[in-house]
Design an enzyme around this catalytic site. Structure first.
Site, PDB file in Angstrom:
ATOM      1  N   CYS A   1     -42.780 -34.908 -23.650  1.00  0.00           N
ATOM      2  CA  CYS A   1     -43.311 -36.146 -23.054  1.00  0.00           C
ATOM      3  C   CYS A   1     -44.053 -36.855 -24.172  1.00  0.00           C
ATOM      4  O   CYS A   1     -43.547 -36.942 -25.294  1.00  0.00           O
ATOM      5  CB  CYS A   1     -44.201 -35.832 -21.862  1.00  0.00           C
ATOM      6  SG  CYS A   1     -45.526 -34.635 -22.209  1.00  0.00           S
TER       7      CYS A   1
ATOM      8  N   ARG B   1     -41.636 -46.624 -21.739  1.00  0.00           N
ATOM      9  CA  ARG B   1     -42.132 -45.955 -22.953  1.00  0.00           C
ATOM     10  C   ARG B   1     -40.990 -45.224 -23.657  1.00  0.00           C
ATOM     11  O   ARG B   1     -40.940 -45.187 -24.890  1.00  0.00           O
ATOM     12  CB  ARG B   1     -43.255 -44.986 -22.607  1.00  0.00           C
ATOM     13  CG  ARG B   1     -44.541 -45.665 -22.151  1.00  0.00           C
ATOM     14  CD  ARG B   1     -45.646 -44.661 -21.937  1.00  0.00           C
ATOM     15  NE  ARG B   1     -46.009 -43.985 -23.167  1.00  0.00           N
ATOM     16  CZ  ARG B   1     -46.574 -42.776 -23.227  1.00  0.00           C
ATOM     17  NH1 ARG B   1     -46.811 -42.101 -22.105  1.00  0.00           N
ATOM     18  NH2 ARG B   1     -46.881 -42.231 -24.389  1.00  0.00           N
TER      19      ARG B   1
END
Length: 602
Positions: A561, A502
């Site tokens: 994040c 990701r």
């Protein structure tokens, strides 16, 4: 400051039918959380007076003259000072002075010989205290090894064998206690020893012990204090056949599972700071505060620094993590969860109702449930552009904390079943609003089950709504605008907690755009965990984060994040590694990528 009284506290009679007593310096209301202060040799309870008076506004403070010291029960035989006997005194004292006979002391604060006793108390009776604060008193296993194998320590501790000598009381009392004063002078100097203090010591060393019918009572005020040395198996060896060479202390006497703060005067010439090496092997929840300019007599030399270190110890856990055994001890000590609140944070990002369902099926007994999207986040539809899990306003979270019944004294333990992924969010949020008494259960739900901890499917009894007042720490949180303004500057280093794919912009399933903020470094949060699902050792985490950061100062580190959840895991891991003080970008990638004009990297 509160008025200090001297009280004689009679303890239950022993097998011989004799009821011992302790002369104690006491202050603070009965029924308040209990602090017990234990003095060392050649001192007495009065050395704690300033600290007793200071903490008496919040606690019931009790500083006993230990068995054999002035005003207390003082049998003559050395066997009456063996550890198990003196620990029985302390357990009875705690039961007498705590809010209820089964309540633990909030903390035991101990120096020198008092510390030696306190290490034993925490090992054999962890249910009797919630926290241990040690001042220049070595752990028995480490001290035994040093006495047996370290020639320098043997030389520094040679006085112990001198004090074991039968009949040495008269020699020590001669010439106005000339040899007694040398203990202060040899082990760090005695510039603090005022004429007033000298008078107090002189009186303590001169008080005639109270005779008890049928008991061989000491006739010298020094006999009781010296008997601690005579009764102890720990001393420098006097021959190759000395029993200390083969003495082994079992883990039941050395493993300490309560949180421990050690405050150490590093100029101590009798007990050098090298005695701290390896302490973490015996004390999983450990924090060490080193006072570089203080010696063995740090209570006198550095009173402000000692008081501040104790205040930190009482209000901030030594570690952000707690293991299942320690949590079981807390719950056992406070069965109605009066001082401890367990919060279940289980959640599933793909199935938001799964965590509540898991809680309803079974949870740690007495735990309440915190829902990530309801309790730990604001409505993302209302706060458009601030990420998938925007932090609630301080006032809103304050109301939630009050509903949970959290007070400044409440010790919160958060857990989940995802390696701390969601519990770390609550840990960070509580600290963000000024509540530092919070920890995460290491290993989470799985560790609790493996430890056969008590579980329930019943709703816990409602706690009274508290008057919790948030004390926000806005400096711990970074906004999107601030991140943009400092992008590429040495004052900011972003650490991205998402999985490497990701981070590279591959396999993005949560957000509409893949990639990362330019300049960010990747630290997948799951790297903080060992194969058993628990956090890696602190020294390993420290090495890994140090390698990741290089020469980047902690003040520049900003964690992010996808939505400000797993970033908290890295914050917690760094805190566990002793690298606390970094910041959170709450909106994270989901907030950043909401505006296509912002720079993005792959």
């Amino acid at each position: 400051m509160s008025t200090i009284q001297t009280e004689r506290i009679t303890l239950p009679a022993g097998p011989d039918g004799v009821a011992p007593w302790l002369s104690c310096r006491v202050a603070g209301p009965k029924g308040a959380p209990l602090l017990v202060f234990l003095h060392g040799f050649p001192e007495a309870a009065f050395v704690w007076d300033d600290l007793v008076a200071h903490f008496a506004g919040e606690y019931r403070c009790v500083a006993p003259n230990l068995r054999g010291y002035p005003g207390s029960f003082a049998p003559a035989e050395a066997k009456a000072y063996r550890a198990n006997v003196v620990l029985s005194d302390l357990l009875a004292l705690i039961a007498h002075e705590a809010p209820t006979p089964t309540s633990p002391a909030a903390a035991v604060i101990a120096h020198d010989w008092g510390g030696a006793l306190a290490w034993g108390l925490a090992a054999v009776a962890p249910q009797s205290l919630q926290q241990l604060v040690i001042l220049n008193a070595p752990h028995p296993a480490l001290f035994l090894a040093a006495l047996r194998d370290d020639h320098a320590q043997q030389a520094s501790s040679a006085y112990m064998n001198m004090l074991r000598t039968p009949g040495i009381e008269l020699e020590l009392a001669a010439d106005d206690f000339a040899q007694m004063w040398t203990f202060f002078e040899r082990f760090g100097g005695a510039t603090w020893l005022t004429p007033e203090l000298r008078a107090q010591y002189r009186q303590a060393w001169s008080v005639q012990p109270e005779a008890v019918p049928g008991v061989n009572t000491a006739t010298s005020a020094l006999t009781g204090p010296l008997n601690y040395y005579r009764a102890s198996p720990l001393h420098p060896p006097t021959s190759p056949q000395d029993a200390v060479h083969t003495l082994q202390l079992p883990p039941s006497l050395t493993q300490v599972n309560v949180p421990v703060d050690v405050i150490w005067g590093e100029a101590d010439t009798a007990l050098p700071p090298s005695l701290l090496n390896g302490l973490e092997q015996h004390v999983p929840q450990l924090r060490i505060t080193r006072l570089a300019g203080a010696s063995h007599w740090l209570v006198h030399e550095a009173p402000v620094a000692v008081r501040q270190a104790i205040e930190v110890a009482l209000h901030t856990p030594a570690s952000p993590l707690i293991d299942a055994a320690a949590l079981q001890g807390l719950i056992t000590a406070s069965p109605q969860n009066e001082d401890t609140l367990v919060i279940d944070c289980r959640f599933n990002l793909a199935q938001p109702s799964a965590g509540q369902a898991a809680y309803d099926a079974a949870h740690i007994g007495g735990a309440v449930y915190a829902h990530l999207e309801r309790d730990l986040s604001s409505d993302k539809a209302v706060l458009a552009g601030q990420g998938r899990h925007p932090l609630p306003a301080v006032a809103d979270f304050e109301r939630t904390v009050r509903q949970w019944g959290i007070t400044p004294r409440t010790r919160v333990v958060a857990y989940d079943d995802a390696g701390g992924m969601f519990a770390a969010r609550l840990w960070w949020m509580l600290r963000w609003v000024g509540h530092d008494r919070v920890q995460v259960l290491d290993g989470g739900w799985q560790a609790w089950q493996a430890a056969q901890g008590e579980t329930s499917n019943a709703a816990p009894a409602a706690r009274p709504v508290s008057g919790f007042q948030a004390q926000p720490r806005p400096e711990r949180l970074v906004s999107t605008d601030a991140v943009l303004a400092d992008l590429g500057q040495p004052t900011q280093q972003l650490i991205d907690a998402r999985a490497p794919d990701r981070f590279r912009g591959e396999n993005e399933t949560m957000d509409p755009v893949g990639g990362h903020i330019p300049g960010a470094r990747n630290r997948f949060f799951q790297l903080n965990l060992a194969s058993n699902g628990r956090f890696k050792p602190a020294e390993q985490l420290r090495a890994e984060f140090t390698e990741l950061l290089g020469d980047v100062p902690l003040s520049a580190v900003v964690h992010q994040c996808g939505s400000g959840v797993t970033a908290c895991h890295n914050l917690l891991a760094m805190a566990q590694a002793g690298l606390d003080g970094t910041r959170l970008y709450g909106g994270s990638w989901s907030a950043w990528c909401a505006d296509p004009s912002r720079p993005m990297a792959r």
